[in-house]
Write a protein that holds these residues in place. Structure first.
Motif, mmCIF file in Angstrom:
data_model
loop_
_atom_site.group_PDB
_atom_site.id
_atom_site.type_symbol
_atom_site.label_atom_id
_atom_site.label_comp_id
_atom_site.label_asym_id
_atom_site.label_seq_id
_atom_site.Cartn_x
_atom_site.Cartn_y
_atom_site.Cartn_z
ATOM 1 N N GLY A 121 0.807 -1.214 0.000
ATOM 2 C CA GLY A 121 0.000 0.000 0.000
ATOM 3 C C GLY A 121 0.839 1.262 0.000
ATOM 4 O O GLY A 121 0.580 2.195 0.765
ATOM 5 N N THR A 122 1.850 1.292 -0.858
ATOM 6 C CA THR A 122 2.733 2.455 -0.907
ATOM 7 C C THR A 122 2.949 2.846 -2.359
ATOM 8 O O THR A 122 2.185 2.465 -3.238
ATOM 9 C CB THR A 122 4.067 2.135 -0.180
ATOM 10 O OG1 THR A 122 4.852 3.325 -0.099
ATOM 11 C CG2 THR A 122 4.841 1.044 -0.885
ATOM 12 N N THR A 123 4.006 3.614 -2.619
ATOM 13 C CA THR A 123 4.291 4.085 -3.975
ATOM 14 C C THR A 123 5.693 3.682 -4.383
ATOM 15 O O THR A 123 6.525 3.302 -3.545
ATOM 16 C CB THR A 123 4.176 5.622 -4.053
ATOM 17 O OG1 THR A 123 5.226 6.207 -3.254
ATOM 18 C CG2 THR A 123 2.815 6.096 -3.559
ATOM 19 N N ARG A 124 5.955 3.779 -5.675
ATOM 20 C CA ARG A 124 7.290 3.462 -6.169
ATOM 21 C C ARG A 124 8.342 4.358 -5.529
ATOM 22 O O ARG A 124 9.420 3.884 -5.131
ATOM 23 C CB ARG A 124 7.331 3.604 -7.689
ATOM 24 C CG ARG A 124 6.535 2.555 -8.459
ATOM 25 C CD ARG A 124 6.707 2.741 -9.961
ATOM 26 N NE ARG A 124 6.019 1.695 -10.735
ATOM 27 C CZ ARG A 124 6.097 1.583 -12.042
ATOM 28 N NH1 ARG A 124 6.831 2.464 -12.762
ATOM 29 N NH2 ARG A 124 5.453 0.615 -12.682
ATOM 30 N N ASP A 125 8.064 5.643 -5.433
ATOM 31 C CA ASP A 125 9.031 6.576 -4.846
ATOM 32 C C ASP A 125 9.343 6.209 -3.400
ATOM 33 O O ASP A 125 10.508 6.264 -2.967
ATOM 34 C CB ASP A 125 8.495 8.012 -4.910
ATOM 35 C CG ASP A 125 8.482 8.569 -6.327
ATOM 36 O OD1 ASP A 125 9.167 7.994 -7.199
ATOM 37 O OD2 ASP A 125 7.776 9.576 -6.556
ATOM 38 N N ASP A 126 8.303 5.816 -2.650
ATOM 39 C CA ASP A 126 8.526 5.440 -1.253
ATOM 40 C C ASP A 126 9.383 4.173 -1.151
ATOM 41 O O ASP A 126 10.208 4.044 -0.242
ATOM 42 C CB ASP A 126 7.190 5.205 -0.551
ATOM 43 C CG ASP A 126 6.478 6.503 -0.210
ATOM 44 O OD1 ASP A 126 7.147 7.554 -0.215
ATOM 45 O OD2 ASP A 126 5.251 6.469 0.049
#
Length: 508
Positions: A121-126
């Motif tokens: 449940g996160t993003t590529r950048d994170d």
């Protein structure tokens, strides 16, 4: 469809270029039903180290206190191999690994959007930021760091390259391509490794869900990977990981790339099979029972003429021995070779008769042991075999509540008497027979092979009995099933004791 036409041309690596990271103690233990004790893990780790494995993943420190104790035990063995702990993208996992005293961590972060968005449940950048931050943290604490892109085979390749480049820039010692669910085809594997390997030291982690784990591991090496994640015997989640012994032998035999001491692989495989209680499939490559076993007459004859006729490499290369076995496919050459081993000379006609009997037994699905073969040869050549055990008297009753039986035997000329009880007269008679002999033998199987019709029905009883390293399968017929059972047991004991100068029989 040309699946392999677009593979990049690569020069096979030299010996020093390829090593193993063994994850038997972590990914292998995650297979259903496997739970290794601290002693098991320590023994396996020692043998992995002696075999020449460069990195040993001892477990996941985040699993619990018991796992951390086990990892610490492996880390304290003083191995030449680097001992690591699996760590999620959480700082606390690295701290727990540090508490175990390991030399490194295998830091896993999600690589595919399925895992990034659906699982974490996160993003590529994170994900990139987390990989960089935790890599720097681990390196600040003097750990060897490998960053794994979980589900890398289903990741966007541009993002995977960005993630792995960032990890290396942050100080990671190496990066790892993970075919986490055994999804990848060889061409996909080649594409990914070819993009990652130029960035820096690259590992490959393959699973066997499509039966392609070995192929993908070899393709990875050809495309530039220099560290292969594997497990002994290929154990692991679902269909398992790539088998260390298969990769090692394939590289050695096919490409002259030496990775480990292959002659120690069979002992290592047996150790893991025993510890995990996962038996080796007979047809398993390299370490299966049948890998260097020949029964077919054509194959046996060819092997006797030339060791390499039907074997790609010598069994001694992996700590094995060749076996020539007899069954329904046996030929004259194989039977003669087995007889020669026991210094039994036969004529052409005698050999033909022995081969015929061997095939007849084999047709019933039975294996022919050395003891069986020698008994057949005695019969064909008309030799009388010493009957060290002879049945003098047998009584059995089943009319009461508990079936009972008693036997009177002559053992090497001395009389022995014993009685026994059982679930039926046959069971009671066999119990009495074994008590009279007090022989350390095991009844491996018992069944009635055939029954004729009529009031005087003839019963054929077949048993397999083992004693020490030897076993024998024999049968006997009688109109009385109890007498047939005792007779066949005594025949088996006579054959087994025939080559034993010290009879294991009772003194009283």
């Amino acid at each position: 469809m040309d699946l392999f036409g677009d593979f990049p041309e690569q020069t096979p690596p030299s010996d020093s270029d390829v090593q193993f990271l063994d994850t038997t103690l972590r990914d292998g233990e995650q297979a259903p039903g496997i739970s290794l004790t601290p002693t098991d893990k320590a023994e396996i780790a020692r043998k992995l180290d002696a075999t020449g494995v460069g990195v040993i993943e001892a477990g996941s420190a985040c699993t619990g206190a018991g796992e951390r104790e086990t990892i610490s035990r492996v880390a304290d063995l003083g191995l030449d191999a680097t001992v690591t702990s699996f760590a999620r993208g959480i700082k606390g996992d690295i701290d727990l690994a540090l508490d175990c005293g390991v030399g490194g961590v295998n830091l896993v972060v999600p690589a595919s959007d399925r895992h990034i968005e659906g699982k974490v449940g996160t993003t590529r950048d994170d994900v990139v930021e987390t990989a960089v931050r935790l890599t720097e943290y681990a390196k600040d604490h003097d750990l060897w760091v490998e960053v794994l892109g979980e589900d890398g085979s289903r990741a966007d390749l541009d993002f995977l390259e960005r993630l792995m480049r960032a990890a290396l820039d942050a100080g990671a010692d190496r990066i790892c391509y993970c075919d986490t669910v055994g999804h990848a085809t060889p061409d996909r594997t080649a594409d990914v490794i070819s993009r990652l390997a130029p960035l820096g030291p690259t590992s490959t982690h393959t699973h066997d869900d499509l039966g392609l784990a070995l192929t993908n591991a070899l393709v990875s090496v050809a495309a530039g990977a220099d560290l292969v994640h594997a497990t002994v015997n290929g154990i692991g989640e679902r269909a398992g990981n790539v088998a260390l012994e298969e990769v090692a032998v394939a590289l050695d035999h096919g490409y002259d790339v030496e990775t480990v001491s292959t002659e120690k692989l069979y002992d290592l495989a047996q150790t893991v099979a025993t510890a995990t209680d996962v038996p080796l499939a007979p047809n398993k490559a390299v370490i299966g029972e049948n890998a260097f076993t020949h029964e077919s007459g054509i194959h046996t004859d060819g092997t006797l003429k030339d060791d390499a006729m039907y074997e790609p490499y010598s069994p001694s290369a992996v700590g094995r021995e060749r076996r020539l076995v007899l069954g329904k496919h046996a030929g004259r050459a194989g039977v003669r070779a087995a007889l020669d081993e026991h210094d039994v000379d036969v004529t052409k006609d005698e050999l033909n008769a022995i081969v015929e009997q061997v095939k007849e037994i084999g047709e019933r699905g039975k294996r022919i042991t050395d003891t069986d073969l020698l008994a057949i040869a005695d019969e064909v050549q008309g030799r009388e075999r010493d009957q060290r055990v002879e049945l003098l008297d047998l009584t059995a009753t089943s009319g009461g509540a508990t079936p009972t039986a008693s036997v009177r035997l002559a053992v090497d000329g001395e009389e022995q008497v014993a009685s026994g009880v059982g679930s039926g007269p046959v069971d009671a008679a066999i119990t009495a027979t074994r008590r009279a002999l007090d022989i350390d033998a095991t009844l491996e199987s018992y069944h009635v092979d055939a029954i004729t019709g009529g009031t005087d029905a003839l019963v054929t009883v077949e048993v397999e009995v083992s004693h020490g390293d030897h076993s024998v399968t024999v049968n006997a017929s009688d109109s009385d099933i109890t007498r047939a059972s005792v007779t066949v047991m005594l025949d088996a004991f006579n054959r087994l004791l025939d080559g034993n100068p010290e009879p294991a029989v009772a003194d009283d």
